[in-house]
Write a protein that holds these residues in place. Structure first.
Motif, PDB file in Angstrom:
ATOM      1  N   SER A  86      16.714   6.324 -10.476  1.00 14.50           N
ATOM      2  CA  SER A  86      16.778   4.932 -10.873  1.00 14.50           C
ATOM      3  C   SER A  86      15.379   4.390 -11.042  1.00 14.50           C
ATOM      4  O   SER A  86      14.598   4.361 -10.105  1.00 14.50           O
ATOM      5  CB  SER A  86      17.512   4.110  -9.797  1.00 14.50           C
ATOM      6  OG  SER A  86      18.800   4.620  -9.607  1.00 14.50           O
ATOM      7  N   PRO A  87      15.018   3.919 -12.259  1.00 12.41           N
ATOM      8  CA  PRO A  87      13.658   3.421 -12.466  1.00 12.41           C
ATOM      9  C   PRO A  87      13.449   2.083 -11.806  1.00 12.41           C
ATOM     10  O   PRO A  87      14.392   1.327 -11.588  1.00 12.41           O
ATOM     11  CB  PRO A  87      13.562   3.300 -14.003  1.00 12.41           C
ATOM     12  CG  PRO A  87      14.986   3.062 -14.427  1.00 12.41           C
ATOM     13  CD  PRO A  87      15.840   3.837 -13.456  1.00 12.41           C
ATOM     14  N   ALA A  88      12.187   1.782 -11.479  1.00 10.49           N
ATOM     15  CA  ALA A  88      11.872   0.478 -10.933  1.00 10.49           C
ATOM     16  C   ALA A  88      12.153  -0.562 -11.988  1.00 10.49           C
ATOM     17  O   ALA A  88      11.800  -0.387 -13.146  1.00 10.49           O
ATOM     18  CB  ALA A  88      10.394   0.417 -10.524  1.00 10.49           C
ATOM     19  N   THR A 103      -4.969   2.872  -8.576  1.00 14.86           N
ATOM     20  CA  THR A 103      -5.551   4.150  -8.208  1.00 14.86           C
ATOM     21  C   THR A 103      -5.336   4.404  -6.734  1.00 14.86           C
ATOM     22  O   THR A 103      -5.544   3.515  -5.912  1.00 14.86           O
ATOM     23  CB  THR A 103      -7.064   4.129  -8.496  1.00 14.86           C
ATOM     24  OG1 THR A 103      -7.250   3.786  -9.864  1.00 14.86           O
ATOM     25  CG2 THR A 103      -7.678   5.487  -8.215  1.00 14.86           C
ATOM     26  N   PRO A 104      -4.866   5.598  -6.343  1.00 16.73           N
ATOM     27  CA  PRO A 104      -4.636   5.861  -4.919  1.00 16.73           C
ATOM     28  C   PRO A 104      -5.904   5.672  -4.113  1.00 16.73           C
ATOM     29  O   PRO A 104      -6.998   5.937  -4.589  1.00 16.73           O
ATOM     30  CB  PRO A 104      -4.187   7.331  -4.923  1.00 16.73           C
ATOM     31  CG  PRO A 104      -3.716   7.596  -6.304  1.00 16.73           C
ATOM     32  CD  PRO A 104      -4.541   6.717  -7.188  1.00 16.73           C
ATOM     33  N   VAL A 149      15.020  12.693  -5.003  1.00 18.26           N
ATOM     34  CA  VAL A 149      13.840  11.845  -5.145  1.00 18.26           C
ATOM     35  C   VAL A 149      14.162  10.466  -4.592  1.00 18.26           C
ATOM     36  O   VAL A 149      15.177   9.861  -4.950  1.00 18.26           O
ATOM     37  CB  VAL A 149      13.419  11.742  -6.626  1.00 18.26           C
ATOM     38  CG1 VAL A 149      12.268  10.763  -6.786  1.00 18.26           C
ATOM     39  CG2 VAL A 149      13.020  13.119  -7.143  1.00 18.26           C
ATOM     40  N   ALA A 150      13.308   9.956  -3.719  1.00 18.65           N
ATOM     41  CA  ALA A 150      13.581   8.687  -3.054  1.00 18.65           C
ATOM     42  C   ALA A 150      13.603   7.545  -4.054  1.00 18.65           C
ATOM     43  O   ALA A 150      12.793   7.487  -4.978  1.00 18.65           O
ATOM     44  CB  ALA A 150      12.520   8.433  -1.990  1.00 18.65           C
ATOM     45  N   ALA A 151      14.545   6.644  -3.878  1.00 26.11           N
ATOM     46  CA  ALA A 151      14.613   5.461  -4.721  1.00 26.11           C
ATOM     47  C   ALA A 151      13.458   4.536  -4.374  1.00 26.11           C
ATOM     48  O   ALA A 151      12.919   4.591  -3.272  1.00 26.11           O
ATOM     49  CB  ALA A 151      15.947   4.751  -4.500  1.00 26.11           C
ATOM     50  N   PRO A 152      13.037   3.699  -5.314  1.00 22.75           N
ATOM     51  CA  PRO A 152      11.948   2.765  -5.010  1.00 22.75           C
ATOM     52  C   PRO A 152      12.284   1.910  -3.806  1.00 22.75           C
ATOM     53  O   PRO A 152      13.423   1.453  -3.645  1.00 22.75           O
ATOM     54  CB  PRO A 152      11.855   1.918  -6.292  1.00 22.75           C
ATOM     55  CG  PRO A 152      12.456   2.770  -7.360  1.00 22.75           C
ATOM     56  CD  PRO A 152      13.527   3.569  -6.680  1.00 22.75           C
ATOM     57  N   ALA A 153      11.296   1.697  -2.919  1.00 19.46           N
ATOM     58  CA  ALA A 153      11.551   0.891  -1.725  1.00 19.46           C
ATOM     59  C   ALA A 153      11.896  -0.547  -2.098  1.00 19.46           C
ATOM     60  O   ALA A 153      12.751  -1.170  -1.475  1.00 19.46           O
ATOM     61  CB  ALA A 153      10.316   0.933  -0.816  1.00 19.46           C
ATOM     62  N   SER A 182       2.336   2.415  -1.716  1.00 22.16           N
ATOM     63  CA  SER A 182       2.491   3.796  -2.138  1.00 22.16           C
ATOM     64  C   SER A 182       2.482   3.949  -3.647  1.00 22.16           C
ATOM     65  O   SER A 182       2.249   5.035  -4.158  1.00 22.16           O
ATOM     66  CB  SER A 182       3.790   4.385  -1.582  1.00 22.16           C
ATOM     67  OG  SER A 182       4.917   3.776  -2.192  1.00 22.16           O
ATOM     68  N   ASP A 183       2.739   2.850  -4.386  1.00 24.34           N
ATOM     69  CA  ASP A 183       2.684   2.960  -5.841  1.00 24.34           C
ATOM     70  C   ASP A 183       1.829   1.881  -6.501  1.00 24.34           C
ATOM     71  O   ASP A 183       1.450   2.018  -7.658  1.00 24.34           O
ATOM     72  CB  ASP A 183       4.088   2.965  -6.458  1.00 24.34           C
ATOM     73  CG  ASP A 183       4.881   1.693  -6.175  1.00 24.34           C
ATOM     74  OD1 ASP A 183       4.288   0.636  -5.890  1.00 24.34           O
ATOM     75  OD2 ASP A 183       6.128   1.754  -6.242  1.00 24.34           O
TER      76      ASP A 183
END
Length: 381
Positions: A86-88, A103-104, A149-153, A182-183
């Motif tokens: 599921s996309p954000a 940037t991380p 794959v984890a869904a967006p928080a 994280s993103d």
């Protein structure tokens, strides 16, 4: 991918005159080898039929477009091709905006620990995947790995809950910005234009002075207002001392603070003190990620954002076990709180700006801020 056909001419291979077939040689060869050709063709046909039959029985889908786009006709390289995550959401509620991925942060520092002044603050831990319990790790997956794959928080459900609270309190101008570190994507809700930033902008002033120190143009030990510049920063952030703010701004200078803000992507004029919720959220994201200041100065500034003289907005609505670093703002009809919420490997920036008629309606707006806080922390931690 199949190997490209070789061009033997480029390797200098030549036909020898004696190798050329004489009259009738081709016919004789075909007659001699015809049985072998027929046998090989029959075997190949049988293998093709068997392969197609096996594919049909297994129910495996055939995606000719994906096969053509990938090496040797294999499945697409990305696991999301097989099971799309599921996309954000691109937008939710009024004023929703998604910014480019940040940037991380550098991996040399760790997220601050509870109850201690953080020694090094770039939250590398916020970018590490959560550990899977041993029992869960041993359990065979019931679905393909791509589906795990984890869904967006920050989910669409949370978007809707925040939007509903804002819509139910339309008597006030409410602007919320939320970032999962994280993103780095900014989720904006409600009013996303300029607010009078009030004392939340003191974080920007503190960062600008620390930057002068780090570039050799100022000192925390410099005398300032009967004490030192370093102590004035502490008073400005922890006690929200406006005299300290004036001294720090004077030391940085009008053009200095404007140039520093521009260097981190913010247009800022300290004479009017306007910021958007997203600009405040970005400032806190960069601070916590260790991309504004050195680890030592980041840790020091974050320590001043705990146990402040006004802990009645976001902090009391945060459940136990979650660290809060924040800076509130209160000026006439403006009531704000800008925070960083941390628990274990999870870190979020959460900013709420509100504008009402005057300080007389601070009570209702305080309750709105706390309701938003409970909603956000309940969904994210």
């Amino acid at each position: 991918m199949s190997e490209p056909a070789r061009d033997d001419a480029s390797r200098g291979y030549r036909d020898h005159p004696r190798s050329k077939p004489g009259p009738g040689s081709i016919t004789r060869r075909l007659r001699r080898h015809r049985p072998h050709y027929l046998t090989a063709a029959a075997v190949a046909f049988a293998l093709v039929v068997a392969g197609v039959s096996a594919g049909v029985q297994s129910g495996a889908p055939v995606d000719s477009a994906a096969a053509a786009a990938t090496p040797s006709g294999t499945a697409a390289a990305s696991p999301l091709t097989a099971v799309p995550a599921s996309p954000a959401p691109a937008a939710s509620g009024a004023g929703r905006a998604a910014s480019p991925k940040a940037t991380p942060p550098p991996a040399t520092a760790a997220a601050p620990k509870a109850g201690k002044v953080p020694a090094a603050v770039a939250p590398a831990a916020a970018h590490k995947p959560a550990k899977v319990p041993a029992a869960a790790a041993r359990k065979p997956a019931a679905v393909p790995a791509a589906a795990a794959v984890a869904a967006p928080a920050i989910s669409p459900e949370l978007d809707g809950q925040i939007g509903a609270i804002i819509a139910a309190n339309s008597a006030y101008a409410l602007g919320v910005s939320l970032i999962d570190l994280s993103d780095g994507v900014v989720h904006g809700y409600g009013v996303q234009g300029n607010f009078v930033a009030a004392s939340t902008a003191k974080i920007l002033a503190a960062s600008a002075y620390y930057h002068l120190v780090e570039t050799g143009r100022a000192s925390l030990a410099a005398p300032m207002g009967g004490t030192t510049a370093g102590d004035q920063i502490r008073q400005m952030v922890q006690q929200s001392n406006n005299n300290s703010w004036a001294l720090i701004l004077s030391a940085v200078g009008y053009w200095g603070i404007a140039a520093y803000a521009a260097s981190i992507g913010i247009t800022y004029d300290c004479t009017v003190n306007l910021l958007t919720p997203e600009e405040m959220a970005r400032t806190l994201e960069l601070l916590y990620a260790g991309r504004l200041l050195s680890a030592r100065h980041t840790a020091q500034l974050l320590s001043y954002m705990q146990n402040t003289n006004f802990e009645t907005l976001i902090p009391p609505a945060v459940p136990p076990g979650i660290e809060v670093f924040h800076k509130y703002g209160l000026l006439y009809g403006n009531l704000h709180d800008a925070s960083i919420l941390v628990k274990g490997s999870r870190a979020f920036v959460f900013v709420v700006y509100t504008r009402g008629l005057s300080e007389s309606d601070m009570g209702p707006r305080t309750r709105i801020i706390q309701k938003l806080t409970r909603t956000v922390t309940g969904a994210l931690f």
